[in-house]
Design a protein around this motif. Structure first.
Motif, PDB file in Angstrom:
ATOM      1  N   LEU A   1      -4.713   6.602  -8.202  1.00  0.00           N
ATOM      2  CA  LEU A   1      -5.080   6.814  -6.802  1.00  0.00           C
ATOM      3  C   LEU A   1      -3.844   6.894  -5.924  1.00  0.00           C
ATOM      4  O   LEU A   1      -2.848   6.229  -6.163  1.00  0.00           O
ATOM      5  CB  LEU A   1      -5.953   5.662  -6.293  1.00  0.00           C
ATOM      6  N   LYS A   2      -3.937   7.703  -4.888  1.00  0.00           N
ATOM      7  CA  LYS A   2      -2.836   7.788  -3.918  1.00  0.00           C
ATOM      8  C   LYS A   2      -2.895   6.635  -2.926  1.00  0.00           C
ATOM      9  O   LYS A   2      -1.881   6.189  -2.406  1.00  0.00           O
ATOM     10  CB  LYS A   2      -2.890   9.130  -3.180  1.00  0.00           C
ATOM     11  N   SER A   3      -4.115   6.161  -2.658  1.00  0.00           N
ATOM     12  CA  SER A   3      -4.300   5.034  -1.742  1.00  0.00           C
ATOM     13  C   SER A   3      -5.650   4.401  -2.048  1.00  0.00           C
ATOM     14  O   SER A   3      -6.512   5.028  -2.654  1.00  0.00           O
ATOM     15  CB  SER A   3      -4.259   5.504  -0.281  1.00  0.00           C
TER      16      SER A   3
ATOM     17  N   LYS B   1      -7.408   0.257  -7.106  1.00  0.00           N
ATOM     18  CA  LYS B   1      -6.706   1.063  -8.096  1.00  0.00           C
ATOM     19  C   LYS B   1      -7.684   1.605  -9.133  1.00  0.00           C
ATOM     20  O   LYS B   1      -8.701   0.990  -9.427  1.00  0.00           O
ATOM     21  CB  LYS B   1      -5.643   0.228  -8.824  1.00  0.00           C
TER      22      LYS B   1
ATOM     23  N   ASP C   1      -1.267   3.797 -11.701  1.00  0.00           N
ATOM     24  CA  ASP C   1      -2.349   3.955 -10.737  1.00  0.00           C
ATOM     25  C   ASP C   1      -2.576   5.439 -10.474  1.00  0.00           C
ATOM     26  O   ASP C   1      -1.652   6.165 -10.103  1.00  0.00           O
ATOM     27  CB  ASP C   1      -2.011   3.228  -9.440  1.00  0.00           C
TER      28      ASP C   1
END
Length: 339
Positions: free
Chosen positions: A329-331, A318, A327
């Protein structure tokens, strides 16, 4: 998002490190396959125990002929003489010249490698006096990876082209120090693609892990505008930098004491940005810690990076906004770094 194929440069360190081993151990380590040497993190020497290395997230035993073994049977046994001779090579035949480092339980050698030491500890009312009757050595291999932070830097720069106070949360051996080093280098050299001019960075390297100084000289590339206080307690070091070196960013490793928090507050009052790390598995884990948890709750850190080894060492789980804990980030990002 995945940065498994991110471009970075890793220096070859094994040849230099092998020179610090006694001949009996060195002749076995030099025979190891190249692909193992490239990922090896530790060489373990324990009296009357098998010669071992740590790589690929597992232990390996080494045979008398320098072959990798998955089991102890047939492995080379370390003698007291192996330990003593290796220490002579490490200290250039002058153990007394590194007494101050031995008190801390490790020696930093040329190339930035760290040698952990165990044995009989002599202790008095003021603390550890020294270690003698050495029984084990852990040669931790320094693997500097330049460029490993490139794909996350845009998350750490705001719309005013300013670096944001950043905290890196990580369990042991998940790449936090390697990532910290490269962020420091980029801030110090400047990031033209993001419109960030080079910043004066002051590093308080209490445990000699960030710069890995040898004879006062950082063995890792921390950038052209970076000043390092080596083996200096964090709180005192931060105040020394504020008073004398006019840093724009202060970097440390593993904040945790009450006096650290006071020094951080002083730095923030002086308009200085901060990047530091803390051991933990998650934000929730860190929020339970007395000192650093309070700083996080106060919104001191504008960005919080969480590392793991879920997809390999250096996985960025993250990157969170420090106020909302959202978060960004997407992943998770798979970032191949090593601690």
């Amino acid at each position: 998002m995945n940065i498994q194929n991110a471009h970075f440069i890793e220096k070859n360190t094994m040849i230099d490190l092998e020179e610090f081993l006694c001949p009996e151990v060195r002749e076995k380590i030099v025979k190891l396959p190249k692909d193992i040497k490239n990922v090896m993190e530790e060489i373990r020497l324990r009296i009357n125990q098998p010669l071992m290395i740590y790589a690929n997230d597992q232990d390996y035993f080494i045979s008398k002929n320098g072959e990798l073994l998955s089991e102890e049977k047939g492995s080379y046994r370390i003698s007291k003489k192996n330990i003593e001779n290796t220490l002579q090579f490490i200290t250039n035949y002058s153990i007394y010249s590194v007494e101050e480092e031995i008190k801390r339980g490790y020696i930093t050698v040329q190339g930035g490698h760290r040698v952990g030491i165990v044995g009989k500890v002599l202790y008095d009312g003021s603390g550890v006096k020294t270690i003698k009757e050495f029984t084990g050595l852990n040669l931790r291999i320094s693997r500097e990876k330049i460029g490993i932070s490139s794909s996350i830097l845009s998350y750490l720069i705001n719309h005013k082209k300013e670096f944001m106070n950043t905290l890196i949360i990580s369990p042991p051996q998940c790449g936090k120090t390697t990532l910290l080093r490269d962020i420091i280098k980029n801030l110090s050299d400047g990031i033209p693609s993001l419109g960030l001019k080079g910043l004066k960075v002051g590093v308080v390297d209490e445990r000699s892990e960030i710069g890995a100084c040898f004879q006062g000289i950082p063995q890792n590339n921390l950038g052209i505008r970076t000043d390092v206080l080596d083996a200096c307690p964090k709180a005192q070091g931060m105040m020394m930098l504020i008073r004398a070196m006019s840093p724009q960013v202060i970097a440390t490793d593993e904040i945790g004491r009450e006096e650290d928090s006071i020094a951080i507050q002083e730095a923030l009052l002086a308009g200085i940005k901060l990047i530091t790390t803390v051991h933990g598995k998650s934000l929730e884990d860190v929020l339970c810690k007395k000192v650093i948890g309070e700083l996080v709750k106060e919104g001191i850190f504008e960005r919080i990076i969480v590392l793991s080894n879920s997809q390999g060492v250096g996985t960025i789980e993250k990157i969170m906004d420090g106020y909302t804990f959202k978060d960004l980030l997407k992943s998770p990002m798979k970032n191949k770094v090593a601690n």
